[in-house]
Write a protein that holds these residues in place. Structure first.
Motif, PDB file in Angstrom:
ATOM      1  N   ALA A  19     -29.127 -53.572  61.089  1.00  0.00           N
ATOM      2  CA  ALA A  19     -27.703 -53.242  60.879  1.00  0.00           C
ATOM      3  C   ALA A  19     -27.557 -52.169  59.807  1.00  0.00           C
ATOM      4  O   ALA A  19     -26.627 -51.369  59.857  1.00  0.00           O
ATOM      5  CB  ALA A  19     -26.921 -54.483  60.481  1.00  0.00           C
ATOM      6  N   GLY A  51     -20.724 -50.383  53.506  1.00  0.00           N
ATOM      7  CA  GLY A  51     -21.860 -50.796  52.668  1.00  0.00           C
ATOM      8  C   GLY A  51     -21.428 -51.030  51.236  1.00  0.00           C
ATOM      9  O   GLY A  51     -20.504 -51.809  50.964  1.00  0.00           O
ATOM     10  N   GLU A  73     -16.555 -53.851  57.904  1.00  0.00           N
ATOM     11  CA  GLU A  73     -17.929 -54.067  57.443  1.00  0.00           C
ATOM     12  C   GLU A  73     -18.390 -55.443  57.933  1.00  0.00           C
ATOM     13  O   GLU A  73     -17.747 -56.445  57.668  1.00  0.00           O
ATOM     14  CB  GLU A  73     -17.975 -53.973  55.905  1.00  0.00           C
ATOM     15  N   PRO A 114     -25.106 -46.610  61.469  1.00  0.00           N
ATOM     16  CA  PRO A 114     -26.382 -46.031  61.930  1.00  0.00           C
ATOM     17  C   PRO A 114     -26.423 -45.986  63.451  1.00  0.00           C
ATOM     18  O   PRO A 114     -27.138 -46.759  64.096  1.00  0.00           O
ATOM     19  CB  PRO A 114     -27.412 -47.012  61.348  1.00  0.00           C
ATOM     20  N   ILE A 126     -17.553 -49.020  70.319  1.00  0.00           N
ATOM     21  CA  ILE A 126     -17.013 -48.596  69.016  1.00  0.00           C
ATOM     22  C   ILE A 126     -16.142 -47.350  69.184  1.00  0.00           C
ATOM     23  O   ILE A 126     -15.012 -47.282  68.685  1.00  0.00           O
ATOM     24  CB  ILE A 126     -18.160 -48.338  68.017  1.00  0.00           C
TER      25      ILE A 126
HETATM   26  C1  LIG Z   1     -26.523 -47.147  56.829  1.00  0.00           C
HETATM   27  S1  LIG Z   1     -25.483 -48.365  56.075  1.00  0.00           S
HETATM   28  C2  LIG Z   1     -24.306 -47.200  55.418  1.00  0.00           C
HETATM   29  C3  LIG Z   1     -23.622 -47.658  54.163  1.00  0.00           C
HETATM   30  C4  LIG Z   1     -22.761 -46.575  53.505  1.00  0.00           C
HETATM   31  N1  LIG Z   1     -21.725 -46.086  54.402  1.00  0.00           N
HETATM   32  C5  LIG Z   1     -23.620 -45.416  53.037  1.00  0.00           C
HETATM   33  O1  LIG Z   1     -23.604 -44.366  53.719  1.00  0.00           O
HETATM   34  O2  LIG Z   1     -24.320 -45.576  52.033  1.00  0.00           O
HETATM   35  C6  LIG Z   1     -24.673 -49.049  57.513  1.00  0.00           C
HETATM   36  C7  LIG Z   1     -23.589 -50.087  57.240  1.00  0.00           C
HETATM   37  O3  LIG Z   1     -22.962 -50.418  58.480  1.00  0.00           O
HETATM   38  C8  LIG Z   1     -22.754 -51.839  58.538  1.00  0.00           C
HETATM   39  N2  LIG Z   1     -22.623 -52.168  59.963  1.00  0.00           N
HETATM   40  C9  LIG Z   1     -23.597 -52.259  60.910  1.00  0.00           C
HETATM   41  N3  LIG Z   1     -23.069 -52.488  62.119  1.00  0.00           N
HETATM   42  C10 LIG Z   1     -21.707 -52.506  61.955  1.00  0.00           C
HETATM   43  C11 LIG Z   1     -20.585 -52.653  62.850  1.00  0.00           C
HETATM   44  N4  LIG Z   1     -20.748 -52.829  64.149  1.00  0.00           N
HETATM   45  N5  LIG Z   1     -19.351 -52.611  62.315  1.00  0.00           N
HETATM   46  C12 LIG Z   1     -19.151 -52.430  60.976  1.00  0.00           C
HETATM   47  N6  LIG Z   1     -20.163 -52.303  60.095  1.00  0.00           N
HETATM   48  C13 LIG Z   1     -21.426 -52.321  60.574  1.00  0.00           C
HETATM   49  C14 LIG Z   1     -23.958 -52.419  57.829  1.00  0.00           C
HETATM   50  O4  LIG Z   1     -23.714 -53.732  57.374  1.00  0.00           O
HETATM   51  C15 LIG Z   1     -24.114 -51.393  56.671  1.00  0.00           C
HETATM   52  O5  LIG Z   1     -23.317 -51.748  55.573  1.00  0.00           O
END
Ligand SMILES: C[S@@+](CC[C@H](N)C(=O)[O-])C[C@H]1O[C@@H](n2cnc3c(N)ncnc32)[C@H](O)[C@@H]1O
Length: 184
Positions: A19, A51, A73, A114, A126
């Motif tokens: 994730a 995040g 989130e 991601p 999404i």
């Molecule tokens: C790569 S981290 C990015 C965090 C922050 N935006 C940064 O760039 O530092 C990806 C974030 O997306 C969240 N995430 C993953 N799948 C998701 C979804 N379907 N909906 C919302 N958040 C999600 C994860 O929990 C994580 O916090």
């Protein structure tokens, strides 16, 4: 970045690497780039996958009012930290694919998801929900570490979106690029 943010990020990365799919929170340079189109006139904004809140801080620094910002989130520990850091911002502990159920008339969506590690059907869900929540002139700003736009091409075409690349942000580790998706 506060060391508490890095510690929280690394603990959640160990719990759910798929994730999170990044070795560290994004840089301030990438946060400035992905929010560069925002201003107090943008109106309601949603952020996907905030995040530890690097992009959230930059969105508010652009003059978006806390009451105009909704965060999606999945990780509950990040949600707790975001609620403490950003009073007045709506934090929804649910997937970005539910944005259409919670928001309407968005001027912009900032996505830190991601996408390259997501299956195509999740990307489609999404972005379909995002299009439903956006104003006609709204935009989705999505970053990627990859060499091309991160949304699979057939999904972009099915949703009738155009895509525009921004400059590469070399000082992010790894270097990243922001792509902007709009209704054709
Ligand atoms: C790569 S981290 C990015 C965090 C922050 N935006 C940064 O760039 O530092 C990806 C974030 O997306 C969240 N995430 C993953 N799948 C998701 C979804 N379907 N909906 C919302 N958040 C999600 C994860 O929990 C994580 O916090």
């Amino acid at each position: 970045m506060p060391s508490s943010d890095l510690g929280l990020f690394l603990r959640q990365l160990l719990r759910d690497p798929t994730a999170i799919s990044a070795m560290a929170p994004s840089s301030k340079g990438l946060a400035r780039a992905i929010t560069s189109a925002l201003s107090p006139a943008t109106g309601p904004v949603a952020e996907f996958g905030p995040g530890t809140g690097v992009f959230t801080r930059a969105i508010l620094d652009r003059g978006v009012a806390p009451a105009d910002l909704t965060l999606f989130e999945l990780n509950p520990a990040f949600c707790t930290s975001l609620r403490q850091q950003f009073p007045g911002v709506r934090v929804i502990n649910a997937g970005a694919q539910s944005v259409g159920d919670h928001c309407q008339g968005l001027g912009a969506i900032i996505s830190g998801l991601p996408l390259l590690s997501f299956p195509a059907d999740l990307c489609a869900a999404i972005f379909a929900s995002a299009v439903q929540a956006l104003r006609a002139d709204g935009a989705i700003h999505q970053f990627t570490y990859g060499p091309k736009p991160p949304l699979p091409e057939h999904i972009r075409a099915d949703l009738g979106l155009t895509v525009t690349p921004g400059p590469r942000i070399w000082l992010n580790l790894p270097p990243a690029r922001v792509y902007t998706y709009r209704r054709g």
